[in-house]
Design a protein around this motif. Structure first.
Motif, PDB file in Angstrom:
ATOM      1  N   ASN A  87     -32.449  -1.752 -51.656  1.00  0.00           N
ATOM      2  CA  ASN A  87     -31.477  -0.734 -51.258  1.00  0.00           C
ATOM      3  C   ASN A  87     -31.888   0.654 -51.756  1.00  0.00           C
ATOM      4  OD1 ASN A  87     -29.911  -2.629 -49.967  1.00  0.00           O
ATOM      5  ND2 ASN A  87     -28.514  -2.917 -51.681  1.00  0.00           N
ATOM      6  N   ASP A  88     -32.331   0.724 -53.011  1.00  0.00           N
ATOM      7  CA  ASP A  88     -32.783   2.011 -53.558  1.00  0.00           C
ATOM      8  C   ASP A  88     -34.039   2.507 -52.843  1.00  0.00           C
ATOM      9  OD1 ASP A  88     -30.690   1.943 -55.268  1.00  0.00           O
ATOM     10  OD2 ASP A  88     -31.841   1.804 -57.119  1.00  0.00           O
ATOM     11  N   PHE A  89     -34.905   1.584 -52.467  1.00  0.00           N
ATOM     12  CA  PHE A  89     -36.122   1.924 -51.733  1.00  0.00           C
ATOM     13  C   PHE A  89     -35.775   2.548 -50.380  1.00  0.00           C
ATOM     14  CE2 PHE A  89     -39.372   0.680 -48.611  1.00  0.00           C
ATOM     15  CZ  PHE A  89     -40.518   1.151 -49.211  1.00  0.00           C
ATOM     16  N   ILE A  90     -34.871   1.907 -49.641  1.00  0.00           N
ATOM     17  CA  ILE A  90     -34.449   2.408 -48.328  1.00  0.00           C
ATOM     18  C   ILE A  90     -33.719   3.738 -48.474  1.00  0.00           C
ATOM     19  CG2 ILE A  90     -32.916   1.949 -46.368  1.00  0.00           C
ATOM     20  CD1 ILE A  90     -33.534  -1.028 -46.757  1.00  0.00           C
ATOM     21  N   ASN A  93     -40.601  -4.782 -54.127  1.00  0.00           N
ATOM     22  CA  ASN A  93     -39.548  -5.280 -53.240  1.00  0.00           C
ATOM     23  C   ASN A  93     -39.491  -4.503 -51.930  1.00  0.00           C
ATOM     24  OD1 ASN A  93     -37.511  -7.410 -54.669  1.00  0.00           O
ATOM     25  ND2 ASN A  93     -38.430  -6.065 -56.184  1.00  0.00           N
ATOM     26  N   GLY A  94     -39.710  -3.188 -52.011  1.00  0.00           N
ATOM     27  CA  GLY A  94     -39.722  -2.372 -50.801  1.00  0.00           C
ATOM     28  C   GLY A  94     -40.876  -2.737 -49.886  1.00  0.00           C
ATOM     29  N   LEU A  95     -42.042  -2.993 -50.471  1.00  0.00           N
ATOM     30  CA  LEU A  95     -43.199  -3.400 -49.685  1.00  0.00           C
ATOM     31  C   LEU A  95     -42.945  -4.749 -49.011  1.00  0.00           C
ATOM     32  CD1 LEU A  95     -46.090  -2.924 -48.763  1.00  0.00           C
ATOM     33  CD2 LEU A  95     -46.880  -3.922 -50.917  1.00  0.00           C
ATOM     34  N   ALA A  96     -42.318  -5.671 -49.744  1.00  0.00           N
ATOM     35  CA  ALA A  96     -41.989  -6.978 -49.158  1.00  0.00           C
ATOM     36  C   ALA A  96     -41.007  -6.826 -47.998  1.00  0.00           C
ATOM     37  CB  ALA A  96     -41.405  -7.889 -50.233  1.00  0.00           C
TER      38      ALA A  96
END
Length: 417
Positions: free
Chosen positions: A282-285, A388-391
């Motif tokens: 969520n933070d990545f997005i 996690n963002g890459l995944a």
């Protein structure tokens, strides 16, 4: 089951749709398929035939395959309705590609507001945007006591009873810091080109935040934690060694996904989040969406934005995620159920951000080129956000067939599909 997944990119301005359909049929062995493009739907007809001697191998003419069917063949028909979202121009299919179990093609659409393919009537009051950015909500308030803890092991990494007298939002990292003040702060005798760079040094009671991180003076952090990190550039938990943030002289940058705050024995995130299970993603997005929104501020239409997300693993190791935002308000249609059991397929609409991305695990010529480009926005993210963002991007890339997932060395993906 013929259809497993449907993913349609609806581009109103280009008056076209890119259709991607994943099926449970291997078309290298079973080629008995008919695709019919109608004004309000797409119809797929698949003819089951267990007798291999009757197998029809030609895919050169999709329409002709249905003419070969016999009454003994068992027909499976699926109707994909798009009436609610657009009107298709019949017989406008192009770029048909059938690869193993996937089907992809392009179709043309009629203008939404009337007219025809050559002329569109535009509404004068159509000013509202299709996507809305979430406002950042802080769980930190002025004058309220709190403790900062490690999100992994709940170890207290700050002093007890920490209070902040000022809570301020930091400007974008790409802003010239001299523009943030009403007068010059460099010692250049009036020559602005030789001014010294401004280094923000928060006071002991200052809480400076931006996107999904915040910057504090290290005097509010526990002595044992500071001592443990005295010779480190990356700030770690002194108990479980979890990655918490970055250190720069007397300031520490901590990330929402790696630490929590404790108030009245209740532990919560620094920034309000929807789901604790997906906080890194969520933070990545959120970071990508907000950087893109800031970049396009003042433009009437979306401008392609380049972003570098930097992750510092150790003093000598950095990872980079190069992101090229292609469309931040792309309308996509997809099946609204996980398994398609009915012959009439209903679609649901959502607006997503389409991006190209590439991972670089060290500084190289391409990364240096991006970083030296003044139009490229760069920001730090946490180690957990990076992985996690890459995944997440790799998972969303699976929405389209394999042959469409890469272009010019970059991977195609989407946010929040």
């Amino acid at each position: 089951m013929l259809i497993k997944n449907i993913f349609i990119e609806l581009r109103s301005r280009l008056r076209s749709c890119n259709v991607f359909i994943t099926t449970g049929v291997d078309f290298t062995k079973n080629c008995n398929l008919k695709i019919s493009i109608q004004a309000n739907c797409i119809v797929l007809n698949y003819y089951k035939d267990d007798d291999r001697s009757k197998r029809r191998d030609s895919l050169s003419s999709i329409e002709s395959l249905s003419d070969c069917s016999s009454d003994d063949d068992e027909e499976v028909s699926y109707v994909i309705s798009v009436r609610e979202f657009c009107q298709i121009i019949p017989n406008s299919m192009s770029c048909l590609k059938i690869d193993k179990s996937t089907i992809s093609f392009r179709i043309l659409t009629e203008p939404k507001n009337g007219g025809n393919f050559y002329k569109e009537l535009l509404l004068t009051n159509n000013l509202e945007t299709t996507t809305k950015s979430n406002l950042l909500k802080l769980n930190v308030t002025v004058g309220e006591e709190l403790k900062i803890t490690c999100a992994n092991c709940s170890n207290v990494v700050s002093n007890t009873g920490v209070k902040f007298n000022r809570i301020l939002e930091l400007p974008t990292a790409n802003l010239d810091m001299t523009e943030w003040f009403c007068h010059g702060h460099g010692h250049s005798n009036g020559n602005s080109s030789q001014a010294e760079p401004i280094n923000l040094q928060p006071n002991k009671t200052d809480f400076l935040y931006r996107l999904t991180f915040f910057v504090v003076n290290n005097t509010i952090l526990a002595e044992k934690t500071n001592k443990f990190n005295s010779k480190r550039e990356v700030y770690h938990c002194n108990r479980c060694l979890a990655w918490l943030g970055l250190k720069n002289k007397d300031t520490v940058k901590l990330f929402n996904s790696e630490v929590k705050i404790q108030q009245n024995n209740v532990e919560k995130c620094v920034f309000a989040v929807k789901s604790l299970q997906n906080i890194h993603t969520n933070d990545f997005i959120y970071t990508i969406e907000n950087v893109t929104r800031e970049f396009n501020l003042g433009f009437q239409y979306t401008v392609m934005c380049k972003i570098i997300l930097e992750c510092t693993i150790s003093a000598s190791k950095k990872q980079f995620l190069l992101i090229w935002v292609m469309d931040k308000e792309l309308q996509v249609l997809r099946n609204n159920v996980e398994k398609i059991l009915s012959e009439k397929v209903e679609l649901q609409s959502s607006f997503v951000t389409k991006i190209l991305f590439k991972v670089e695990f060290c500084m190289n010529e391409e990364v240096e080129s991006w970083l030296s480009d003044p139009t490229v926005v760069s920001t730090d993210i946490s180690k957990g956000m990076f992985s996690n963002g890459l995944a997440h991007l790799q998972k969303m890339s699976l929405k389209v067939p394999e042959s469409f997932r890469n272009t010019n060395g970059y991977c195609v993906s989407y946010l929040k599909v």
